[in-house]
Design a protein around this motif. Structure first.
Motif, PDB file in Angstrom:
ATOM      1  N   GLY A  23       0.410  -1.052   0.026  1.00  0.00           N
ATOM      2  CA  GLY A  23      -0.032  -0.248   0.522  1.00  0.00           C
ATOM      3  C   GLY A  23       0.770   1.893  -0.011  1.00  0.00           C
ATOM      4  O   GLY A  23       1.883   1.254  -0.695  1.00  0.00           O
ATOM      5  N   PRO A  24       0.550   1.971   1.264  1.00  0.00           N
ATOM      6  CA  PRO A  24       1.295   3.646   1.226  1.00  0.00           C
ATOM      7  C   PRO A  24       2.936   3.297   1.938  1.00  0.00           C
ATOM      8  O   PRO A  24       3.674   4.559   2.177  1.00  0.00           O
ATOM      9  N   VAL A  25       3.271   2.138   2.275  1.00  0.00           N
ATOM     10  CA  VAL A  25       4.509   1.657   2.917  1.00  0.00           C
ATOM     11  C   VAL A  25       5.913   1.017   1.482  1.00  0.00           C
ATOM     12  O   VAL A  25       5.492   0.249   1.306  1.00  0.00           O
ATOM     13  N   LEU A  30      17.300  -3.694   5.913  1.00  0.00           N
ATOM     14  CA  LEU A  30      18.690  -4.423   6.265  1.00  0.00           C
ATOM     15  C   LEU A  30      19.579  -5.000   6.812  1.00  0.00           C
ATOM     16  O   LEU A  30      21.119  -5.659   6.827  1.00  0.00           O
ATOM     17  N   ARG A  31      18.773  -5.329   8.019  1.00  0.00           N
ATOM     18  CA  ARG A  31      19.354  -6.260   9.272  1.00  0.00           C
ATOM     19  C   ARG A  31      18.478  -6.315  10.186  1.00  0.00           C
ATOM     20  O   ARG A  31      17.625  -6.051  10.209  1.00  0.00           O
ATOM     21  N   VAL A  32      18.386  -7.692  11.048  1.00  0.00           N
ATOM     22  CA  VAL A  32      17.306  -8.584  12.016  1.00  0.00           C
ATOM     23  C   VAL A  32      18.427  -9.326  12.130  1.00  0.00           C
ATOM     24  O   VAL A  32      19.391  -9.891  11.865  1.00  0.00           O
ATOM     25  N   SER A  33      18.407  -9.051  13.802  1.00  0.00           N
ATOM     26  CA  SER A  33      19.071 -10.238  14.628  1.00  0.00           C
ATOM     27  C   SER A  33      17.783  -9.631  16.526  1.00  0.00           C
ATOM     28  O   SER A  33      16.870  -9.356  15.742  1.00  0.00           O
ATOM     29  N   PRO A  34      18.395 -11.042  16.953  1.00  0.00           N
ATOM     30  CA  PRO A  34      17.247 -11.082  17.720  1.00  0.00           C
ATOM     31  C   PRO A  34      17.077 -10.194  18.698  1.00  0.00           C
ATOM     32  O   PRO A  34      15.895  -9.648  19.589  1.00  0.00           O
ATOM     33  N   ASP A  35      17.807  -8.479  18.728  1.00  0.00           N
ATOM     34  CA  ASP A  35      17.532  -7.466  19.505  1.00  0.00           C
ATOM     35  C   ASP A  35      17.690  -6.650  18.989  1.00  0.00           C
ATOM     36  O   ASP A  35      16.687  -5.207  19.456  1.00  0.00           O
ATOM     37  N   THR A  36      18.239  -6.133  17.758  1.00  0.00           N
ATOM     38  CA  THR A  36      18.149  -5.055  16.601  1.00  0.00           C
ATOM     39  C   THR A  36      17.632  -5.764  14.875  1.00  0.00           C
ATOM     40  O   THR A  36      17.741  -6.371  14.706  1.00  0.00           O
ATOM     41  N   TRP A  37      16.387  -4.372  14.961  1.00  0.00           N
ATOM     42  CA  TRP A  37      16.423  -4.355  13.453  1.00  0.00           C
ATOM     43  C   TRP A  37      15.977  -3.154  12.533  1.00  0.00           C
ATOM     44  O   TRP A  37      16.449  -2.095  13.793  1.00  0.00           O
ATOM     45  N   VAL A  38      17.043  -2.581  11.221  1.00  0.00           N
ATOM     46  CA  VAL A  38      16.777  -1.689  11.260  1.00  0.00           C
ATOM     47  C   VAL A  38      16.620  -1.944   9.358  1.00  0.00           C
ATOM     48  O   VAL A  38      17.052  -2.945   8.739  1.00  0.00           O
ATOM     49  N   VAL A  39      15.077  -0.970   8.977  1.00  0.00           N
ATOM     50  CA  VAL A  39      14.552  -1.072   8.091  1.00  0.00           C
ATOM     51  C   VAL A  39      14.637   0.205   7.238  1.00  0.00           C
ATOM     52  O   VAL A  39      14.842   1.419   8.046  1.00  0.00           O
ATOM     53  N   ARG A  40      14.257   0.570   6.105  1.00  0.00           N
ATOM     54  CA  ARG A  40      14.389   1.503   5.549  1.00  0.00           C
ATOM     55  C   ARG A  40      12.528   1.668   5.447  1.00  0.00           C
ATOM     56  O   ARG A  40      12.560   0.808   4.079  1.00  0.00           O
ATOM     57  N   ASN A  41      12.064   3.182   4.847  1.00  0.00           N
ATOM     58  CA  ASN A  41      10.935   3.162   5.202  1.00  0.00           C
ATOM     59  C   ASN A  41      10.208   4.256   3.758  1.00  0.00           C
ATOM     60  O   ASN A  41      11.232   5.305   3.820  1.00  0.00           O
ATOM     61  N   ARG A  42       9.858   4.388   3.260  1.00  0.00           N
ATOM     62  CA  ARG A  42       9.678   5.272   2.538  1.00  0.00           C
ATOM     63  C   ARG A  42       7.705   5.486   2.506  1.00  0.00           C
ATOM     64  O   ARG A  42       6.897   4.420   2.005  1.00  0.00           O
ATOM     65  N   PHE A  43       7.035   6.406   3.322  1.00  0.00           N
ATOM     66  CA  PHE A  43       5.709   6.890   3.200  1.00  0.00           C
ATOM     67  C   PHE A  43       5.279   7.470   1.897  1.00  0.00           C
ATOM     68  O   PHE A  43       5.932   8.619   2.124  1.00  0.00           O
TER      69      PHE A  43
END
Length: 147
Positions: A23-25, A30-43
């Motif tokens: 949809g609009p997202v 970029l990264r997923v670990s048990p305690d941290t995740w990194v994403v880039r979003n275009r809204f």
């Protein structure tokens, strides 16, 4: 003095990871670990993420656009870096098409209009959604996501 090198530095180039859209997202993991995740979003302008609470801290950098948390009334524009402490509760709203990088520790708990828990989002659930969107779009699942 003898130096001992630690483990190699993990890296990924964003061009190696596809963008997928729900949809609009737009989403890029970029990264997923048990305690941290990194994403880039275009809204897209007008998008609103449900009210949610973070179990860990969040760092965010805005590449373009204008967005805010409805509860605070502060516009975050291109070049803005923010830190959300654990326990932050807010509703992300997008005034202009925006491109934002998020580094999220832990998970976030989504609430419905009656303040009931409606979902929990973490790195693994986001990665699974990313893969499902890749599959639905006929895009091969990327192998370069840092773990």
């Amino acid at each position: 003095m003898t130096e001992t090198l630690g483990p190699p530095v993990g890296h990924v180039h964003s061009a190696a990871l596809p963008w997928v859209t729900a949809g609009p997202v737009g989403l890029q993991v970029l990264r997923v670990s048990p305690d941290t995740w990194v994403v880039r979003n275009r809204f897209q302008a007008g998008f609103r993420l449900p009210k949610h609470k973070h179990t860990g801290g969040v760092h965010a950098y805005t590449f373009s656009g204008r967005w805010q948390y409805a509860e605070y009334g502060i516009d975050y524009v291109a070049g803005t870096f923010i830190y959300e402490p654990p326990g932050s509760i807010h509703t992300l709203t997008v005034q202009e098409d925006s491109d934002i990088l998020f580094t999220i520790q832990g998970a976030f708990i989504e609430f419905d209009e009656q303040e009931n828990i409606s979902g929990i989002v973490d790195g693994e659930s986001t990665l699974n959604a990313y893969y499902a969107l890749c599959d639905a779009s006929g895009i091969p699942r990327p192998e370069g996501i840092l773990r």
